[in-house]
Design an enzyme around this catalytic site. Structure first.
Site, PDB file in Angstrom:
ATOM      1  CE  LYS A 275      63.812 -51.175  58.803  1.00  0.00           C
ATOM      2  NZ  LYS A 275      64.112 -49.943  58.032  1.00  0.00           N
TER       3      LYS A 275
ATOM      4  NE  ARG B   7      65.310 -46.576  63.868  1.00  0.00           N
ATOM      5  CZ  ARG B   7      64.114 -46.790  63.310  1.00  0.00           C
ATOM      6  NH1 ARG B   7      63.345 -47.748  63.744  1.00  0.00           N
ATOM      7  NH2 ARG B   7      63.721 -46.044  62.315  1.00  0.00           N
TER       8      ARG B   7
ATOM      9  NE  ARG C 258      57.728 -44.066  54.561  1.00  0.00           N
ATOM     10  CZ  ARG C 258      58.502 -44.712  55.429  1.00  0.00           C
ATOM     11  NH1 ARG C 258      58.874 -45.956  55.181  1.00  0.00           N
ATOM     12  NH2 ARG C 258      58.931 -44.113  56.510  1.00  0.00           N
TER      13      ARG C 258
ATOM     14  NE  ARG D 196      56.783 -42.231  59.317  1.00  0.00           N
ATOM     15  CZ  ARG D 196      57.645 -43.213  59.481  1.00  0.00           C
ATOM     16  NH1 ARG D 196      57.331 -44.451  59.100  1.00  0.00           N
ATOM     17  NH2 ARG D 196      58.804 -43.004  60.043  1.00  0.00           N
TER      18      ARG D 196
ATOM     19  NE  ARG E 243      62.964 -41.335  59.562  1.00  0.00           N
ATOM     20  CZ  ARG E 243      62.046 -41.711  58.672  1.00  0.00           C
ATOM     21  NH1 ARG E 243      61.505 -40.826  57.862  1.00  0.00           N
ATOM     22  NH2 ARG E 243      61.682 -42.974  58.601  1.00  0.00           N
TER      23      ARG E 243
HETATM   24  P1  AMP Z   1      60.310 -45.934  61.788  1.00  0.00           P
HETATM   25  O1  AMP Z   1      58.854 -45.921  61.484  1.00  0.00           O
HETATM   26  O2  AMP Z   1      60.820 -47.296  62.108  1.00  0.00           O
HETATM   27  O3  AMP Z   1      61.126 -45.248  60.718  1.00  0.00           O
HETATM   28  O4  AMP Z   1      60.501 -45.072  63.129  1.00  0.00           O
HETATM   29  C1  AMP Z   1      60.115 -43.704  63.183  1.00  0.00           C
HETATM   30  C2  AMP Z   1      60.820 -43.024  64.337  1.00  0.00           C
HETATM   31  O5  AMP Z   1      60.451 -43.647  65.566  1.00  0.00           O
HETATM   32  C3  AMP Z   1      62.338 -43.064  64.313  1.00  0.00           C
HETATM   33  O6  AMP Z   1      62.892 -42.051  63.500  1.00  0.00           O
HETATM   34  C4  AMP Z   1      62.662 -42.893  65.789  1.00  0.00           C
HETATM   35  O7  AMP Z   1      62.495 -41.549  66.195  1.00  0.00           O
HETATM   36  C5  AMP Z   1      61.573 -43.704  66.453  1.00  0.00           C
HETATM   37  N1  AMP Z   1      61.953 -45.130  66.615  1.00  0.00           N
HETATM   38  C6  AMP Z   1      61.368 -46.215  66.036  1.00  0.00           C
HETATM   39  N2  AMP Z   1      61.951 -47.349  66.413  1.00  0.00           N
HETATM   40  C7  AMP Z   1      62.952 -46.996  67.251  1.00  0.00           C
HETATM   41  C8  AMP Z   1      63.950 -47.714  67.962  1.00  0.00           C
HETATM   42  N3  AMP Z   1      64.047 -49.065  67.880  1.00  0.00           N
HETATM   43  N4  AMP Z   1      64.823 -47.022  68.714  1.00  0.00           N
HETATM   44  C9  AMP Z   1      64.754 -45.674  68.823  1.00  0.00           C
HETATM   45  N5  AMP Z   1      63.854 -44.925  68.165  1.00  0.00           N
HETATM   46  C10 AMP Z   1      62.954 -45.569  67.388  1.00  0.00           C
END
Ligand code: AMP
Length: 223
Positions: A13, A85, A123, A156, A167
């Protein structure tokens, strides 16, 4: 037309959002990137979010919804990447977009769960921009350095294997129900793309959908 990128972590994405942003002027709104910036800067929001993020859990809905509200005001076409989410987040986004007379379509990046672990654990990320690379499938030109700025890439903390597994489970439990939310027979607005195809081929699928009006029959009418 605003795009909602839906799909598990590692589905591509963010990579595609960055490409559409550079090529077509979309504006990427990545809640993960916003949260990571807050963690780096040590803001109260960052301090609150860090514990959830480090263990691969979702940050509470009310925190995320408050954070996203001002972003929805941005002009031009938006790509929501990693948001919503949960179903309450999707409902909140619909209410926000409705209030601004903006419409949206969701794009589901379909991927085989087995490849996600490999993608995420390989990654490396340029934190300031959110640009990502993969040690084998999409390596940077110079080892562990960002192609654009030459700055170092980092892994990360939540891309470590154990956290990745959490996750993925969180996605299945809390985010996958959004497929039904957007694929609702009364108001269908979900399009699927093959997230396993090479990066350029996925971009091509998206460009076709955006430019050839592939969304016409999925588009939720602006009220
Ligand atoms: P991502 O980079 O999108 O994989 O997000 C990394 C982390 O940020 C996730 O594992 C969550 O802990 C938090 N996070 C990001 N977006 C959201 C969301 N829309 N709702 C809740 N937690 C989020």
């Amino acid at each position: 037309m605003n795009l909602i990128f839906l799909g598990p972590p590692g589905a591509g994405k963010g990579t595609q959002a960055k490409i559409l942003e550079e090529r077509f002027g979309y504006r990427q709104i990545s809640t993960g990137d916003i949260l990571r910036a807050n963690v780096r800067e040590g803001t109260p929001l960052g301090v609150e979010a860090k514990g959830y993020m480090d263990r691969g859990a979702l940050v509470p809905d009310d925190v995320i919804i408050r954070m996203i509200e001002p972003e929805v005001d941005a002009p031009g076409a938006l790509i929501f990447d990693g948001f919503p989410r949960t179903v309450p987040q999707a409902q909140a986004l619909d209410a926000l977009l409705l209030g601004k007379k903006k419409s949206s379509v969701a794009i589901l990046f379909e991927v085989d769960n087995a490849v996600l672990l490999d993608r995420l654990t390989g990654r490396w990320t340029h934190l300031p921009s959110g640009r990502t690379y993969h040690v084998r499938h999409n390596p940077p030109q110079h080892d562990l350095l960002d192609d654009v700025t030459g700055e170092p890439l980092v892994q990360r903390p939540d891309d470590k294997e154990e956290t990745v597994r959490t996750r993925l489970a969180v996605y299945d439990e809390q985010t996958a129900p959004l497929i039904g939310y957007y694929d609702n027979p009364d108001d269908p607005r979900l399009v699927r793309v093959d997230g396993l195809a090479p990066i350029a081929a996925v971009t091509e699928q998206l460009v076709k959908l955006v430019h050839d009006g592939g969304f016409a029959e999925h588009r939720a009418p602006a009220p």
